[in-house]
Write a protein that holds these residues in place. Structure first.
Motif, PDB file in Angstrom:
ATOM      1  N   ARG A  73     -13.667 -11.812 -43.412  1.00 60.53           N
ATOM      2  CA  ARG A  73     -12.850 -11.595 -42.218  1.00 60.53           C
ATOM      3  C   ARG A  73     -13.437 -12.454 -41.120  1.00 60.53           C
ATOM      4  O   ARG A  73     -14.627 -12.458 -40.885  1.00 60.53           O
ATOM      5  N   GLY A  74     -12.595 -13.210 -40.428  1.00 58.60           N
ATOM      6  CA  GLY A  74     -13.088 -14.036 -39.337  1.00 58.60           C
ATOM      7  C   GLY A  74     -13.337 -15.465 -39.793  1.00 58.60           C
ATOM      8  O   GLY A  74     -12.820 -15.929 -40.789  1.00 58.60           O
ATOM      9  N   SER A  75     -14.160 -16.161 -39.025  1.00 57.05           N
ATOM     10  CA  SER A  75     -14.368 -17.580 -39.278  1.00 57.05           C
ATOM     11  C   SER A  75     -15.337 -17.802 -40.424  1.00 57.05           C
ATOM     12  O   SER A  75     -16.011 -16.887 -40.891  1.00 57.05           O
ATOM     13  N   PRO A 100     -11.764  -7.732 -29.546  1.00 54.31           N
ATOM     14  CA  PRO A 100     -12.191  -6.360 -29.857  1.00 54.31           C
ATOM     15  C   PRO A 100     -11.458  -5.769 -31.058  1.00 54.31           C
ATOM     16  O   PRO A 100     -12.041  -4.982 -31.811  1.00 54.31           O
ATOM     17  N   ASP A 101     -10.183  -6.156 -31.250  1.00 53.22           N
ATOM     18  CA  ASP A 101      -9.407  -5.564 -32.347  1.00 53.22           C
ATOM     19  C   ASP A 101      -9.733  -6.205 -33.691  1.00 53.22           C
ATOM     20  O   ASP A 101      -9.699  -5.540 -34.732  1.00 53.22           O
ATOM     21  N   VAL A 102     -10.059  -7.505 -33.693  1.00 50.34           N
ATOM     22  CA  VAL A 102     -10.415  -8.211 -34.926  1.00 50.34           C
ATOM     23  C   VAL A 102     -11.642  -9.068 -34.651  1.00 50.34           C
ATOM     24  O   VAL A 102     -11.555 -10.292 -34.533  1.00 50.34           O
TER      25      VAL A 102
END
Length: 256
Positions: free
Chosen positions: A31-33, A128-130
């Motif tokens: 999740r994310g970069s 904040p949400d992801v």
């Protein structure tokens, strides 16, 4: 200068290292970069070779996002954070709003001691949400270098809930505890890190350092010897012993 301040300065560069080198094609995180590339564990000849290759690739195509990020990381590894910042500022102009380039930019700013500016960049990236675990990792490293260790550890813990198998997060958590002289806790986290995906030679050397700071020199030397040629092992052991001479640290070990 106190022992803690001396070691604090010694550990600073390690907080932004320890991430396994990833392919130029990039890799997807859970999740994310993608993880930031790291060239800090390379030998001098390997660093120069990588830098030369990446400089040529960047010159040929400065719009290639992955080349921009890797070239900047290679520049940081050879002690040129200002040039890395310049490369990434061009990248930001070419890829506005890109999280990966922004995180790499923040990392370069931190390496150059521009902590407040780095935090501003990261706060614009972290949703904040992801939340992006890599951005949380770099923000934690920046806060640690400002002496805000408790805040940094909260971010590392949050990052671990998102990416529980990322060695770089666990390693930075360990180094954060090392900076506040909580060496047993630091060793615990670094030993967990070396068992995780992406555990690099740099992380294993960080474990050796923390073991050595506890006065366990035979074990420290063995850990270094598994990663480095003999001359570098000797240099590192001398460095550990030099750190331990600060403020009668030998006496502290004897009484522990």
């Amino acid at each position: 200068m106190t022992f803690r301040k001396t070691r604090f300065k010694a550990l600073r560069p390690l907080l932004l290292a320890g991430v396994a080198i990833v392919a130029l094609s990039g890799c997807a995180s859970n999740r994310g970069s993608a993880p930031s590339p790291d060239y800090s564990g390379l030998s001098a000849s390997q660093s120069q070779a990588s830098l030369g290759e990446l400089a040529a690739r960047y010159k040929a195509n400065p719009r290639d996002k992955n080349v921009v990020i890797h070239y900047a990381a290679a520049l940081r590894a050879v002690g040129q954070p200002k040039q890395a910042i310049a490369v990434l500022e061009v990248g930001i102009d070419l890829h506005p709003g890109d999280a990966d380039i922004s995180v790499a930019y923040a990392k370069a700013l931190t390496a150059d001691g521009r902590f407040d500016q780095s935090l501003t960049v990261l706060d614009n990236v972290i949703r904040p949400d992801v939340p992006d675990w890599n951005a949380l990792l770099v923000k934690g490293a920046t806060l640690d270098q400002l002496g805000r260790n408790g805040e940094a550890r909260q971010l590392y813990t949050q990052a671990l809930t998102i990416a529980p198998s990322e060695a770089s997060i666990e390693a930075n958590l360990g180094l954060s505890y090392a900076m506040t002289n909580e060496l047993t806790t630091a060793e615990h986290h670094l030993r967990r890190a070396v068992q995780m995906r992406g555990a690099s030679s740099q992380i294993r050397q960080n474990l050796a350092l923390v073991v050595g700071l506890q006065g366990r020199f035979d074990e420290c030397r063995a850990l270094y010897a598994a990663e480095l040629p003999p001359d570098q092992v000797n240099n590192n052991m001398a460095y550990v012993r030099a750190l331990l001479t600060q403020q009668n640290r030998w006496d502290m070990i004897a009484k522990s």
